[in-house]
Design a protein around this motif. Structure first.
Motif, PDB file in Angstrom:
ATOM      1  N   LEU A 165       0.762  -1.442   0.018  1.00  0.00           N
ATOM      2  CA  LEU A 165       0.024   0.005   0.049  1.00  0.00           C
ATOM      3  C   LEU A 165       0.825   1.447   0.016  1.00  0.00           C
ATOM      4  CD1 LEU A 165      -2.586   1.784   0.260  1.00  0.00           C
ATOM      5  CD2 LEU A 165      -2.492   1.164   2.774  1.00  0.00           C
ATOM      6  N   LEU A 166       1.973   1.271   0.869  1.00  0.00           N
ATOM      7  CA  LEU A 166       2.704   2.435   0.886  1.00  0.00           C
ATOM      8  C   LEU A 166       3.565   2.588  -0.284  1.00  0.00           C
ATOM      9  CD1 LEU A 166       4.086   1.950   4.685  1.00  0.00           C
ATOM     10  CD2 LEU A 166       2.300   3.668   3.764  1.00  0.00           C
ATOM     11  N   LEU A 167       3.807   1.481  -0.853  1.00  0.00           N
ATOM     12  CA  LEU A 167       4.909   1.546  -2.017  1.00  0.00           C
ATOM     13  C   LEU A 167       4.169   2.227  -3.208  1.00  0.00           C
ATOM     14  CD1 LEU A 167       7.611   1.400  -3.522  1.00  0.00           C
ATOM     15  CD2 LEU A 167       6.932  -1.344  -3.601  1.00  0.00           C
ATOM     16  N   VAL A 168       2.882   1.781  -3.339  1.00  0.00           N
ATOM     17  CA  VAL A 168       1.953   2.001  -4.667  1.00  0.00           C
ATOM     18  C   VAL A 168       1.756   3.199  -4.399  1.00  0.00           C
ATOM     19  CG1 VAL A 168      -0.234   1.592  -5.731  1.00  0.00           C
ATOM     20  CG2 VAL A 168       1.316  -0.374  -5.118  1.00  0.00           C
ATOM     21  N   THR A 169       1.209   3.839  -3.133  1.00  0.00           N
ATOM     22  CA  THR A 169       0.813   5.301  -3.013  1.00  0.00           C
ATOM     23  C   THR A 169       2.082   6.174  -3.090  1.00  0.00           C
ATOM     24  OG1 THR A 169      -0.739   4.615  -1.271  1.00  0.00           O
ATOM     25  CG2 THR A 169      -0.065   6.636  -1.332  1.00  0.00           C
ATOM     26  N   VAL A 170       3.222   6.034  -2.615  1.00  0.00           N
ATOM     27  CA  VAL A 170       4.370   6.825  -2.945  1.00  0.00           C
ATOM     28  C   VAL A 170       4.779   6.794  -4.286  1.00  0.00           C
ATOM     29  CG1 VAL A 170       6.652   7.037  -2.346  1.00  0.00           C
ATOM     30  CG2 VAL A 170       5.165   6.552  -0.581  1.00  0.00           C
ATOM     31  N   VAL A 171       4.752   5.706  -4.887  1.00  0.00           N
ATOM     32  CA  VAL A 171       5.266   5.876  -6.321  1.00  0.00           C
ATOM     33  C   VAL A 171       4.190   6.247  -7.181  1.00  0.00           C
ATOM     34  CG1 VAL A 171       6.100   4.451  -8.307  1.00  0.00           C
ATOM     35  CG2 VAL A 171       6.884   3.989  -6.158  1.00  0.00           C
ATOM     36  N   GLU A 172       2.928   6.036  -6.973  1.00  0.00           N
ATOM     37  CA  GLU A 172       1.808   6.610  -7.757  1.00  0.00           C
ATOM     38  C   GLU A 172       1.717   8.290  -7.574  1.00  0.00           C
ATOM     39  OE1 GLU A 172      -2.139   5.367  -7.609  1.00  0.00           O
ATOM     40  OE2 GLU A 172      -1.509   3.732  -9.264  1.00  0.00           O
ATOM     41  N   ALA A 173       2.055   8.472  -6.433  1.00  0.00           N
ATOM     42  CA  ALA A 173       2.250  10.217  -6.191  1.00  0.00           C
ATOM     43  C   ALA A 173       3.259  10.930  -7.220  1.00  0.00           C
ATOM     44  CB  ALA A 173       2.189  10.379  -4.737  1.00  0.00           C
ATOM     45  N   ALA A 174       4.509   9.972  -6.889  1.00  0.00           N
ATOM     46  CA  ALA A 174       5.540  10.743  -7.676  1.00  0.00           C
ATOM     47  C   ALA A 174       5.239  10.689  -9.207  1.00  0.00           C
ATOM     48  CB  ALA A 174       6.965  10.111  -7.400  1.00  0.00           C
ATOM     49  N   THR A 175       4.804   9.679  -9.696  1.00  0.00           N
ATOM     50  CA  THR A 175       4.653   9.490 -11.030  1.00  0.00           C
ATOM     51  C   THR A 175       3.564  10.320 -11.600  1.00  0.00           C
ATOM     52  OG1 THR A 175       3.100   7.679 -10.784  1.00  0.00           O
ATOM     53  CG2 THR A 175       5.402   7.154 -11.361  1.00  0.00           C
TER      54      THR A 175
END
Length: 205
Positions: A165-175
């Motif tokens: 959840l954290l990984l997808v949230t962080v990377v999606e926010a960055a992308t």
């Protein structure tokens, strides 16, 4: 309180000709949104761009909002398929390689059609948060969790669902930020790797 416009299609195409018509209409919707924006887009303008009559368009889509919803669904399905394919390539790769692949896959997914993605990010709130958007996020989280689950021995933390959840949230926010800022791919990837600095240190996960 005004009624929310209907965003579900009137009917689903089944024959090859109907499928081609719907694809042409959605392609035209993407072009019109990207060139004129949401406010100036109209079913008449979209039908003209698609080379079909407005009546033909209304056979499938009851409103402009329904067109945008269908287009967002198609775009998100393409993104999800890309991420799934990329993660399958590193199913047995070392964790550092897998982590970098997650970042790259999500960036590449958001870069499939960055101009359209930017428009959809900006315009989707106008028609409500579409259920398929959250469904895509959940599917990505499940794919990442499965990849992490297979590598528990390489990780410091074992709650793979929370990590995913954290990984997808962080990377999606960055992308998302990279797409909205219209960064060059190479520059965006460097920034995303910086945000996800764990990529080379699996024990930090």
């Amino acid at each position: 309180m005004p009624r929310r416009p209907r965003t579900t299609p009137r009917k689903k195409p089944r024959q090859e000709r109907s499928l081609a018509t719907v694809d042409a209409i959605l392609d035209a919707t993407a072009r019109v949104l990207c060139t004129t924006g949401y406010d100036r887009a109209s079913t008449n303008r979209i039908a003209l761009a698609a080379g079909v009559s407005v009546g033909s368009l209304y056979q499938y889509f009851p409103s402009k909002e329904a067109l945008v919803a269908a287009l967002a669904g198609r775009h998100m399905a393409t993104m999800t398929a890309l991420v799934r394919a990329k993660l399958s390539e590193v199913a047995k790769a070392p964790m550092p390689v897998a982590a970098r692949t997650i970042i790259m896959a999500m960036f590449e997914a958001h870069a499939v059609d960055p101009k359209l993605h930017k428009v959809l990010i900006e315009e989707v709130p106008r028609i409500g948060r579409l259920e398929n958007l959250r469904a895509v996020e959940c599917e990505m989280e499940a794919m990442v969790a499965a990849l992490l689950e297979a590598r528990k021995s390489e990780l410091r933390r074992t709650n793979v669902e929370t990590m995913a959840l954290l990984l997808v949230t962080v990377v999606e926010a960055a992308t998302h930020a990279a797409v909205l800022a219209e960064l060059e791919p190479a520059e965006a990837v460097r920034l995303i790797h910086g945000v996800g600095g764990f990529a080379g240190r699996p024990r930090d996960l």
